[in-house]
Scaffold this active site. Structure first.
Site, PDB file in Angstrom:
ATOM      1  N   GLY A 175       9.055  11.741   9.548  1.00  0.00           N
ATOM      2  CA  GLY A 175       9.500  12.901   9.797  1.00  0.00           C
ATOM      3  C   GLY A 175       8.784  13.447  11.854  1.00  0.00           C
ATOM      4  O   GLY A 175       9.077  14.483  11.616  1.00  0.00           O
ATOM      5  N   SER A 176       9.060  12.212  12.370  1.00  0.00           N
ATOM      6  CA  SER A 176       8.165  12.857  13.669  1.00  0.00           C
ATOM      7  C   SER A 176       9.783  13.293  14.360  1.00  0.00           C
ATOM      8  O   SER A 176       9.378  14.752  15.178  1.00  0.00           O
ATOM      9  CB  SER A 176       8.079  10.911  15.024  1.00  0.00           C
ATOM     10  OG  SER A 176       9.628  11.022  14.864  1.00  0.00           O
ATOM     11  N   LEU A 223      25.892   9.788   2.604  1.00  0.00           N
ATOM     12  CA  LEU A 223      25.677  10.765   1.592  1.00  0.00           C
ATOM     13  C   LEU A 223      27.338  11.204   0.970  1.00  0.00           C
ATOM     14  O   LEU A 223      28.344  10.506   1.702  1.00  0.00           O
ATOM     15  CB  LEU A 223      25.875  12.042   2.276  1.00  0.00           C
ATOM     16  CG  LEU A 223      24.524  12.860   2.559  1.00  0.00           C
ATOM     17  CD1 LEU A 223      24.515  13.442   4.536  1.00  0.00           C
ATOM     18  CD2 LEU A 223      23.758  12.965   1.986  1.00  0.00           C
ATOM     19  N   ASN A 280      23.618  15.155  12.870  1.00  0.00           N
ATOM     20  CA  ASN A 280      22.424  13.952  12.334  1.00  0.00           C
ATOM     21  C   ASN A 280      21.793  13.474  13.343  1.00  0.00           C
ATOM     22  O   ASN A 280      22.405  13.001  14.644  1.00  0.00           O
ATOM     23  CB  ASN A 280      23.632  12.446  11.557  1.00  0.00           C
ATOM     24  CG  ASN A 280      22.356  11.323  11.572  1.00  0.00           C
ATOM     25  OD1 ASN A 280      20.830  11.508  10.776  1.00  0.00           O
ATOM     26  ND2 ASN A 280      23.039  10.235  11.320  1.00  0.00           N
ATOM     27  N   HIS A 326      21.435   9.685  15.205  1.00  0.00           N
ATOM     28  CA  HIS A 326      21.702   8.043  15.072  1.00  0.00           C
ATOM     29  C   HIS A 326      20.908   6.825  16.475  1.00  0.00           C
ATOM     30  O   HIS A 326      20.905   7.215  17.230  1.00  0.00           O
ATOM     31  CB  HIS A 326      22.829   7.755  15.290  1.00  0.00           C
ATOM     32  CG  HIS A 326      23.153   6.453  14.420  1.00  0.00           C
ATOM     33  ND1 HIS A 326      22.606   5.955  12.595  1.00  0.00           N
ATOM     34  CD2 HIS A 326      23.753   5.355  14.941  1.00  0.00           C
ATOM     35  CE1 HIS A 326      22.486   4.446  13.372  1.00  0.00           C
ATOM     36  NE2 HIS A 326      23.149   4.343  14.468  1.00  0.00           N
ATOM     37  N   GLY A 364      32.983   9.182   7.970  1.00  0.00           N
ATOM     38  CA  GLY A 364      32.387   7.408   8.031  1.00  0.00           C
ATOM     39  C   GLY A 364      31.512   7.922   8.578  1.00  0.00           C
ATOM     40  O   GLY A 364      30.637   8.504   9.076  1.00  0.00           O
ATOM     41  N   VAL A 365      30.630   6.671   8.556  1.00  0.00           N
ATOM     42  CA  VAL A 365      28.983   6.852   8.233  1.00  0.00           C
ATOM     43  C   VAL A 365      29.021   6.710   9.410  1.00  0.00           C
ATOM     44  O   VAL A 365      29.455   5.959  10.318  1.00  0.00           O
ATOM     45  CB  VAL A 365      28.435   5.394   7.368  1.00  0.00           C
ATOM     46  CG1 VAL A 365      26.995   5.896   8.286  1.00  0.00           C
ATOM     47  CG2 VAL A 365      28.331   6.021   6.076  1.00  0.00           C
ATOM     48  N   ASP A 366      28.183   7.457  10.781  1.00  0.00           N
ATOM     49  CA  ASP A 366      27.793   7.559  12.182  1.00  0.00           C
ATOM     50  C   ASP A 366      28.920   7.895  13.225  1.00  0.00           C
ATOM     51  O   ASP A 366      28.880   7.004  14.055  1.00  0.00           O
ATOM     52  CB  ASP A 366      27.194   6.708  12.244  1.00  0.00           C
ATOM     53  CG  ASP A 366      25.468   6.166  11.637  1.00  0.00           C
ATOM     54  OD1 ASP A 366      25.128   7.224  11.199  1.00  0.00           O
ATOM     55  OD2 ASP A 366      25.444   5.175  11.234  1.00  0.00           O
ATOM     56  N   GLU A 374      14.596  10.795  21.962  1.00  0.00           N
ATOM     57  CA  GLU A 374      14.992  11.021  20.795  1.00  0.00           C
ATOM     58  C   GLU A 374      14.502  12.672  20.431  1.00  0.00           C
ATOM     59  O   GLU A 374      15.140  13.475  19.666  1.00  0.00           O
ATOM     60  CB  GLU A 374      14.763  10.888  19.494  1.00  0.00           C
ATOM     61  CG  GLU A 374      15.865   9.201  19.229  1.00  0.00           C
ATOM     62  CD  GLU A 374      15.544   8.855  18.087  1.00  0.00           C
ATOM     63  OE1 GLU A 374      15.343   9.036  16.976  1.00  0.00           O
ATOM     64  OE2 GLU A 374      14.997   7.230  17.883  1.00  0.00           O
TER      65      GLU A 374
HETATM   66  C1  GAR Z   1      14.699   7.400  13.811  1.00  0.00           C
HETATM   67  O1  GAR Z   1      14.274   6.905  15.318  1.00  0.00           O
HETATM   68  C2  GAR Z   1      16.299   7.800  13.482  1.00  0.00           C
HETATM   69  O2  GAR Z   1      16.549   8.217  15.087  1.00  0.00           O
HETATM   70  C3  GAR Z   1      16.766   6.725  13.032  1.00  0.00           C
HETATM   71  O3  GAR Z   1      15.615   7.029  12.090  1.00  0.00           O
HETATM   72  C4  GAR Z   1      14.138   7.263  12.392  1.00  0.00           C
HETATM   73  C5  GAR Z   1      13.342   7.743  11.744  1.00  0.00           C
HETATM   74  O4  GAR Z   1      11.819   9.095  12.452  1.00  0.00           O
HETATM   75  N1  GAR Z   1      17.729   7.407  11.324  1.00  0.00           N
HETATM   76  C6  GAR Z   1      18.530   6.758  11.208  1.00  0.00           C
HETATM   77  O5  GAR Z   1      18.555   5.247  11.780  1.00  0.00           O
HETATM   78  C7  GAR Z   1      19.810   7.363  10.975  1.00  0.00           C
HETATM   79  N2  GAR Z   1      20.396   6.315   9.998  1.00  0.00           N
HETATM   80  P1  GAR Z   1      11.686   9.704  12.121  1.00  0.00           P
HETATM   81  O6  GAR Z   1      11.091  10.347  10.801  1.00  0.00           O
HETATM   82  O7  GAR Z   1       9.886   9.652  12.676  1.00  0.00           O
HETATM   83  O8  GAR Z   1      12.548  10.779  12.834  1.00  0.00           O
END
Ligand code: GAR
Length: 194
Positions: A14-15, A96, A110, A112, A146-148, A177
């Site tokens: 969850g950062s 989903l 989202n 990614h 579609g995914v992503d 991010e």
């Molecule tokens: C992040 O790097 C995000 O971009 C990725 O998971 C990580 C979650 O980190 N998301 C995916 O891969 C989605 N397909 P976080 O829980 O610390 O935010």
């Protein structure tokens, strides 16, 4: 200003969620977090959000077996009960169904960890290394069937340096991010408001 009611969906650390919560501490930020929801009851991010005073909820997808829609109906009810207007997926690792995506079309984004349309799905940084790319990045996009694949809102990139591994790239990209997601979310709010 009327802030849009935001739900953040997580599965783990969850950062990115934390970055959104921090941005939303500013009363001028266009979204107000009203719910952090995880499909994993042990997600570390739930604790972080609860400590920040945001309502949290875990809906364990494992209890629904193969019935993805039953799990999503439960999520949908919690989101509606909280008056949610916009969803930010932040490391939410469940695909989903079209039912849920259609229901939240134009109201769900989202993040990614790749420069979409490159490397949809998993292992994005390793795939960029294997392909001999010179940079990796992250994308915030609208969620579509579609995914992503949904329309891109914003992206950020960092160079691949000699000796980089998938892990070192993930570590170096993460702060990007955290900067990108609040900025992209603010742009998404403009669209939702119309
Ligand atoms: C992040 O790097 C995000 O971009 C990725 O998971 C990580 C979650 O980190 N998301 C995916 O891969 C989605 N397909 P976080 O829980 O610390 O935010």
């Amino acid at each position: 200003m009327n802030r849009l009611k935001l739900a953040i969906l997580i599965s783990g650390r969850g950062s990115n969620m934390e970055a959104l919560l921090k941005a939303a501490e500013d009363a001028a930020f266009p979204a107000q977090p009203v719910l952090v929801l995880s499909n994993r009851p042990d997600a570390k991010g739930l604790e972080t959000a609860a400590n920040a005073g945001v309502p949290v909820l875990a809906i364990d997808h494992k209890l629904y077996g193969k019935d993805r829609e039953a799990f999503e109906r439960e999520m949908d009810k919690a989101l509606s009960d909280a008056g949610v207007e916009l969803i930010a997926l932040a490391g939410f690792m469940r695909v989903l169904t079209p039912w849920f995506v259609t229901r939240w079309q134009g109201r769900m984004i989202n993040i990614h960890p790749s420069l979409l349309p490159k490397y949809k799905g998993l292992d994005t940084h390793q795939r960029a290394l294997d392909a001999g790319d010179t940079e990796v990045g992250c994308t915030v996009h609208w969620v579509s069937a579609g995914v992503d694949e949904g329309e891109i809102i914003a992206q950020a990139a960092i160079p691949i340096l000699p000796g980089d591994t998938a892990e070192s790239l993930a570590d170096r990209l993460l702060p990007e991010e955290h900067k990108l997601y609040p900025r992209a979310l603010a742009l998404a709010c403009e669209r939702v408001r119309g």
